[in-house]
Motif scaffolding. Structure first.
Motif, PDB file in Angstrom:
ATOM      1  N   GLU A   1     -13.996  40.691  -6.847  1.00 26.29           N
ATOM      2  CA  GLU A   1     -13.801  42.096  -7.015  1.00 26.29           C
ATOM      3  C   GLU A   1     -13.612  42.126  -8.515  1.00 26.29           C
ATOM      4  OE1 GLU A   1     -13.480  44.994  -5.379  1.00 26.29           O
ATOM      5  OE2 GLU A   1     -14.551  43.839  -3.756  1.00 26.29           O
ATOM      6  N   GLY A   2     -13.066  41.011  -9.184  1.00 28.31           N
ATOM      7  CA  GLY A   2     -13.254  41.117 -10.649  1.00 28.31           C
ATOM      8  C   GLY A   2     -14.669  41.214 -11.133  1.00 28.31           C
ATOM      9  N   ALA A   3     -15.571  40.517 -10.900  1.00 24.13           N
ATOM     10  CA  ALA A   3     -16.903  40.305 -11.210  1.00 24.13           C
ATOM     11  C   ALA A   3     -17.391  41.843 -10.918  1.00 24.13           C
ATOM     12  CB  ALA A   3     -17.707  39.495 -10.322  1.00 24.13           C
ATOM     13  N   VAL A   4     -17.008  42.552 -10.078  1.00 27.52           N
ATOM     14  CA  VAL A   4     -17.684  43.847  -9.862  1.00 27.52           C
ATOM     15  C   VAL A   4     -17.070  44.899 -10.727  1.00 27.52           C
ATOM     16  CG1 VAL A   4     -17.541  45.670  -7.907  1.00 27.52           C
ATOM     17  CG2 VAL A   4     -18.102  43.441  -7.244  1.00 27.52           C
ATOM     18  N   GLU A   5     -15.873  44.779 -11.049  1.00 30.45           N
ATOM     19  CA  GLU A   5     -15.189  45.747 -11.870  1.00 30.45           C
ATOM     20  C   GLU A   5     -15.713  45.357 -13.395  1.00 30.45           C
ATOM     21  OE1 GLU A   5     -10.525  46.500 -13.440  1.00 30.45           O
ATOM     22  OE2 GLU A   5     -10.774  45.903 -11.420  1.00 30.45           O
ATOM     23  N   LEU A   6     -16.235  44.211 -13.785  1.00 26.31           N
ATOM     24  CA  LEU A   6     -16.719  43.768 -14.808  1.00 26.31           C
ATOM     25  C   LEU A   6     -18.271  44.187 -15.298  1.00 26.31           C
ATOM     26  CD1 LEU A   6     -14.623  40.648 -16.019  1.00 26.31           C
ATOM     27  CD2 LEU A   6     -14.438  42.857 -16.946  1.00 26.31           C
ATOM     28  N   GLY A   7     -18.825  44.342 -13.959  1.00 26.27           N
ATOM     29  CA  GLY A   7     -20.121  44.707 -14.122  1.00 26.27           C
ATOM     30  C   GLY A   7     -21.094  43.327 -13.834  1.00 26.27           C
ATOM     31  N   GLN A   8     -20.411  42.231 -13.626  1.00 31.67           N
ATOM     32  CA  GLN A   8     -21.203  41.095 -13.287  1.00 31.67           C
ATOM     33  C   GLN A   8     -21.747  40.833 -11.977  1.00 31.67           C
ATOM     34  OE1 GLN A   8     -18.336  37.919 -13.984  1.00 31.67           O
ATOM     35  NE2 GLN A   8     -18.032  38.577 -16.331  1.00 31.67           N
ATOM     36  N   ALA A   9     -21.462  41.607 -11.034  1.00 28.69           N
ATOM     37  CA  ALA A   9     -21.737  41.798  -9.645  1.00 28.69           C
ATOM     38  C   ALA A   9     -21.776  43.242  -9.258  1.00 28.69           C
ATOM     39  CB  ALA A   9     -20.841  40.895  -8.794  1.00 28.69           C
ATOM     40  N   GLN A  10     -22.576  43.438  -8.095  1.00 33.99           N
ATOM     41  CA  GLN A  10     -22.373  44.579  -7.383  1.00 33.99           C
ATOM     42  C   GLN A  10     -21.960  44.426  -5.990  1.00 33.99           C
ATOM     43  OE1 GLN A  10     -26.390  47.132  -8.147  1.00 33.99           O
ATOM     44  NE2 GLN A  10     -26.934  45.007  -8.832  1.00 33.99           N
ATOM     45  N   ARG A  11     -21.230  45.514  -5.408  1.00 24.10           N
ATOM     46  CA  ARG A  11     -20.379  45.218  -4.238  1.00 24.10           C
ATOM     47  C   ARG A  11     -20.855  46.486  -3.185  1.00 24.10           C
ATOM     48  NH1 ARG A  11     -16.393  48.327  -3.010  1.00 24.10           N
ATOM     49  NH2 ARG A  11     -14.883  47.235  -4.261  1.00 24.10           N
ATOM     50  N   TRP A  12     -21.304  46.164  -1.827  1.00 26.94           N
ATOM     51  CA  TRP A  12     -21.425  47.467  -0.779  1.00 26.94           C
ATOM     52  C   TRP A  12     -20.709  47.075   0.143  1.00 26.94           C
ATOM     53  CZ3 TRP A  12     -25.159  45.383  -3.988  1.00 26.94           C
ATOM     54  CH2 TRP A  12     -26.023  46.174  -5.004  1.00 26.94           C
ATOM     55  N   LYS A  13     -20.373  47.987   0.959  1.00 26.51           N
ATOM     56  CA  LYS A  13     -20.098  47.948   2.441  1.00 26.51           C
ATOM     57  C   LYS A  13     -21.113  47.576   3.134  1.00 26.51           C
ATOM     58  CE  LYS A  13     -16.741  50.401   3.875  1.00 26.51           C
ATOM     59  NZ  LYS A  13     -15.738  51.614   4.532  1.00 26.51           N
ATOM     60  N   MET A  14     -21.226  46.671   4.062  1.00 26.38           N
ATOM     61  CA  MET A  14     -22.493  46.443   4.906  1.00 26.38           C
ATOM     62  C   MET A  14     -22.085  46.686   6.503  1.00 26.38           C
ATOM     63  SD  MET A  14     -24.781  43.116   5.048  1.00 26.38           S
ATOM     64  CE  MET A  14     -25.779  43.583   3.854  1.00 26.38           C
ATOM     65  N   ILE A  15     -22.694  47.345   7.208  1.00 26.48           N
ATOM     66  CA  ILE A  15     -22.788  47.531   8.620  1.00 26.48           C
ATOM     67  C   ILE A  15     -23.566  46.498   9.385  1.00 26.48           C
ATOM     68  CG2 ILE A  15     -22.417  49.069  10.443  1.00 26.48           C
ATOM     69  CD1 ILE A  15     -20.856  49.703   8.116  1.00 26.48           C
ATOM     70  N   THR A  16     -22.663  45.690  10.440  1.00 24.35           N
ATOM     71  CA  THR A  16     -23.283  44.489  10.997  1.00 24.35           C
ATOM     72  C   THR A  16     -23.955  45.272  12.360  1.00 24.35           C
ATOM     73  OG1 THR A  16     -21.512  44.171  12.626  1.00 24.35           O
ATOM     74  CG2 THR A  16     -21.370  43.127  10.255  1.00 24.35           C
ATOM     75  N   ALA A  17     -24.913  44.377  12.966  1.00 29.08           N
ATOM     76  CA  ALA A  17     -25.277  44.915  14.338  1.00 29.08           C
ATOM     77  C   ALA A  17     -24.255  44.418  15.234  1.00 29.08           C
ATOM     78  CB  ALA A  17     -26.577  43.852  14.346  1.00 29.08           C
ATOM     79  N   THR A  18     -24.446  44.511  16.559  1.00 29.12           N
ATOM     80  CA  THR A  18     -23.878  44.256  17.557  1.00 29.12           C
ATOM     81  C   THR A  18     -24.553  43.462  18.502  1.00 29.12           C
ATOM     82  OG1 THR A  18     -23.819  46.175  18.900  1.00 29.12           O
ATOM     83  CG2 THR A  18     -22.305  46.450  17.201  1.00 29.12           C
ATOM     84  N   PRO A  19     -23.797  42.548  19.422  1.00 27.39           N
ATOM     85  CA  PRO A  19     -22.418  42.538  19.370  1.00 27.39           C
ATOM     86  C   PRO A  19     -22.146  41.498  18.499  1.00 27.39           C
ATOM     87  CG  PRO A  19     -23.342  40.849  20.960  1.00 27.39           C
ATOM     88  CD  PRO A  19     -24.622  41.994  20.670  1.00 27.39           C
ATOM     89  N   THR A  20     -20.737  41.845  17.740  1.00 28.29           N
ATOM     90  CA  THR A  20     -20.193  41.312  16.502  1.00 28.29           C
ATOM     91  C   THR A  20     -19.720  39.845  16.918  1.00 28.29           C
ATOM     92  OG1 THR A  20     -18.163  42.520  17.096  1.00 28.29           O
ATOM     93  CG2 THR A  20     -19.820  43.395  15.351  1.00 28.29           C
ATOM     94  N   LEU A  21     -20.669  38.740  17.326  1.00 32.82           N
ATOM     95  CA  LEU A  21     -20.523  37.400  17.331  1.00 32.82           C
ATOM     96  C   LEU A  21     -21.279  36.876  16.673  1.00 32.82           C
ATOM     97  CD1 LEU A  21     -20.798  37.852  21.230  1.00 32.82           C
ATOM     98  CD2 LEU A  21     -18.674  37.347  20.118  1.00 32.82           C
ATOM     99  N   SER A  22     -20.932  35.476  16.223  1.00 36.69           N
ATOM    100  CA  SER A  22     -21.221  34.638  15.158  1.00 36.69           C
ATOM    101  C   SER A  22     -22.808  34.273  15.360  1.00 36.69           C
ATOM    102  CB  SER A  22     -20.551  33.434  14.963  1.00 36.69           C
ATOM    103  OG  SER A  22     -19.206  33.798  14.580  1.00 36.69           O
ATOM    104  N   GLY A  23     -23.050  33.758  16.520  1.00 37.56           N
ATOM    105  CA  GLY A  23     -24.492  33.245  16.783  1.00 37.56           C
ATOM    106  C   GLY A  23     -25.293  34.355  16.732  1.00 37.56           C
ATOM    107  N   PRO A  24     -25.363  35.394  17.398  1.00 39.46           N
ATOM    108  CA  PRO A  24     -26.181  36.558  17.248  1.00 39.46           C
ATOM    109  C   PRO A  24     -26.415  37.120  15.731  1.00 39.46           C
ATOM    110  CG  PRO A  24     -24.997  36.837  19.272  1.00 39.46           C
ATOM    111  CD  PRO A  24     -24.197  35.384  18.583  1.00 39.46           C
ATOM    112  N   MET A  25     -25.174  36.931  15.093  1.00 38.57           N
ATOM    113  CA  MET A  25     -25.435  37.662  13.856  1.00 38.57           C
ATOM    114  C   MET A  25     -25.983  36.821  12.977  1.00 38.57           C
ATOM    115  SD  MET A  25     -23.895  40.809  14.062  1.00 38.57           S
ATOM    116  CE  MET A  25     -24.958  40.456  15.560  1.00 38.57           C
ATOM    117  N   TYR A  26     -26.082  35.469  12.985  1.00 33.52           N
ATOM    118  CA  TYR A  26     -26.516  34.470  12.128  1.00 33.52           C
ATOM    119  C   TYR A  26     -28.173  34.740  12.428  1.00 33.52           C
ATOM    120  CZ  TYR A  26     -22.446  31.761  12.694  1.00 33.52           C
ATOM    121  OH  TYR A  26     -20.888  31.240  12.540  1.00 33.52           O
TER     122      TYR A  26
END
Length: 275
Positions: free
Chosen positions: A26-51
């Protein structure tokens, strides 16, 4: 333009938990060293399917892996396979599920943890099993050790695409819940290790992306439709400019985004990228 990419997946790390606990990111975002967005996952929200969704740009109902119990080798064009076909080098430090998905051979608990084969989609890897994890013992590798293994793979093999997958936040979430001090502290531990690794990786010429496969609710669970399960962060350290920071991204665009940055043409079935 062709770039080298490191993708970090903080397994089970939800959006709000990361925004409140990840002081370095978050500090990197505040300083402009990185960008950050909210990302919406697919479903079902389980590890293997999401990988598989992250790496194919397809909904689980499309790529066919809809549960952890239904894990099998990937059958669709994915970031690893398309990069390899384009004469790129691939690598990973990741859970054994990734061996099942992208290394076409049986898992051997005493030999498969180190992998080097130019003919497999993941060509160089350090895998871990976390066999028997639970509240009594998380059996998770230390975050700085995972970052060290990524750094060594980068130095020894110069992969174009390199995955770092940490399971620890997911493990602590399943043991203590997504509103627990243990879960929040572990997310900070990942951030703390990344604070030492990301500057080194950037100096080595890598774009760095940091995200999660899904979040975790207070009942120690994920898999459904709750916002806390589907909302994850996406941090980007690199020169490309993405959409307005207030815009939510789709997890399904990540595969094409990685391939676009690598200079590799995405598969036609993949959702469009966003960088």
């Amino acid at each position: 333009m062709q770039n080298k990419i490191i993708l970090v997946i903080m397994d089970g790390a939800g959006y709000e938990a990361c925004v409140t606990q990840c002081g370095y990111l978050e500090g990197a975002v505040e300083l402009g060293q990185a960008q950050r967005w909210k990302m919406i996952t697919a479903t079902p929200t389980l590890s293997g399917p999401m990988y598989e969704t992250i790496h194919t740009g397809l909904w689980p109902h499309e790529h066919g892996i809809t549960s952890n119990e239904g894990m099998r080798a990937s059958e669709r064009p994915n970031v690893f396979s398309l990069a390899r076909e384009a004469d790129k080098t691939t690598a990973a430090v990741a859970h054994a599920y990734y061996h099942r998905l992208y290394v076409d051979r049986p898992w051997d608990g005493l030999r498969s943890v180190e992998h080097h084969d130019p003919e497999t989609d993941i060509q160089h890897a350090r895998f871990y099993s976390m066999e028997g994890y639970g509240a009594m013992n998380a059996v998770a590798p230390a975050e700085i050790d995972l970052c060290a293994q990524v750094t060594l793979l980068a130095e020894h093999h110069a992969p174009d695409y390199l995955l770092l997958h940490s399971c620890s936040a997911d493990t602590l979430g399943h043991s203590f819940g997504g509103d627990s001090k243990e879960y929040r502290y572990q997310i900070w531990m990942i951030d703390n290790a990344l604070s030492r690794a990301i500057p080194i990786w950037r100096a080595m010429g890598y774009d760095v992306m940091v995200t999660a496969d899904h979040g975790m609710n207070a009942e120690q669970h994920h898999g459904g439709m709750e916002k806390i399960m589907r909302e994850v962060p996406f941090y980007y350290f690199g020169e490309a400019k993405g959409p307005n920071p207030g815009k939510s991204l789709s997890q399904l665009g990540l595969a094409a985004t990685i391939l676009d940055r690598l200079g590799v043409t995405p598969d036609a079935a993949m959702r469009p990228g966003f960088l």
